[in-house]
Design an enzyme around this catalytic site. Sequence first.
Site, short mmCIF file in Angstrom:
data_model
loop_
_atom_site.label_atom_id
_atom_site.label_comp_id
_atom_site.label_asym_id
_atom_site.label_seq_id
_atom_site.Cartn_x
_atom_site.Cartn_y
_atom_site.Cartn_z
CD GLU A 1 46.49 -31.54 -38.95
OE1 GLU A 1 45.33 -31.95 -38.82
OE2 GLU A 1 47.45 -32.03 -38.34
NE ARG B 1 43.77 -30.51 -31.98
CZ ARG B 1 43.14 -31.67 -32.10
NH1 ARG B 1 43.82 -32.75 -32.43
NH2 ARG B 1 41.84 -31.75 -31.88
CB THR C 1 48.94 -39.23 -31.84
OG1 THR C 1 49.09 -39.40 -30.42
CG2 THR C 1 49.81 -40.25 -32.56
CG HIS D 1 44.49 -35.37 -37.67
ND1 HIS D 1 44.73 -34.07 -37.29
CD2 HIS D 1 43.80 -35.91 -36.63
CE1 HIS D 1 44.21 -33.84 -36.10
NE2 HIS D 1 43.62 -34.95 -35.68
CD GLN D 2 46.50 -43.49 -40.80
OE1 GLN D 2 46.98 -43.04 -41.83
NE2 GLN D 2 46.29 -44.78 -40.61
CG ASP E 1 47.93 -39.13 -36.82
OD1 ASP E 1 47.90 -39.67 -37.94
OD2 ASP E 1 46.90 -38.81 -36.18
#
Length: 343
Positions: free
Chosen positions: A259, A230, A228, A291-292, A254
């Site tokens: 991305e 990078r 979660t 990425h939440q 995540d």
Amino acid sequence: MKIAFFDAKDYDMNSFIKANKDGRYEISFYETRLTKDTCRLAEGSDAVCVFVNDDVNREVIDELVKMNIRLIALRCAGYNNVDIEYAYGKIHVVRVPAYSPYAVAEHAMALLLTSIRRIHKAYIRTKDFNFSLNGLTGFDLHGKTVGVVGTGKIGRIFIDICRGFGMNVIAYDKFPAKDSGIEYVSLDELWARSDIISFHCPLTDENRHMVNAETIAKMKKGVVLINTSRGALIDAEALVEGIKARQVGAACLDVYEEESNVFFHDYSGHIVDDDILARLISMPNVIVTSHQAFLTEEALSNIADTTLGNVEEFFANEYSANEVCYKCPQLADCKQDHNKKCF
């Protein structure tokens, strides 16, 4: 004071409009990311506000400086998308060092529980009135060893959550937290001992692709990886091969190293060109969220308040406690004891 706000989403605008209810700032919201092709939108502004996928490279910095923009305000903790070294002496950079560490740590645990207890699969089945339990067997977290890479605020909160499940915790950090009661080990020992590995560290040149073919081979067979932090901490191609070889038992992601052109956008009606991401998403033991982890009401409110506070502090005092400067040996953990601008 004028702020050009890039990569703006509805949830960003709502939180910043609320934080700016007294109208101190004139904020222009742009859906587009900040790149060399879009930076001219900031002309006439005093500062730009950017997020993790805005590309603040040398060309962009030069253009911002030409437009007399004095401040880059990151509305996030990470800064690997900004050429910090090149910015030194030209334009100041501030960040939000902590918004809601609980949000990210809790999301990491949510991903882990979803993965190992097959909750995502059960949800899809029961929507079709399929109540079979075949293929849904998981495993207990109690008694398992979790390796935590990075023991800043988020990492330590994740450790507390894991201890609540009765897990054994080991950790690695270049700057260990003193008197924390955390068992610190080398990376090689962490790879070898951990049933689950979770990453909570910034991305640097030193740790880019710290998870690669060589390090995956050192891990326990069936290890569960959680990221979660990078995306580029993990070599995505090596991860795919590790999963195919059954060395990696599951991956909870995540973030993803490529991305920037995918996450935060709706591609449900399109063909995604990224073959590696498509392969990862297709694997039954991989969970990808876009990425939440940061995305809670509390975090968004803190991000908006801190970001606008950074802007106000800088322009009022020519200094911000949250300035990022590559000259500092600890960079992200600089205590700013000098109480003045970095240059």
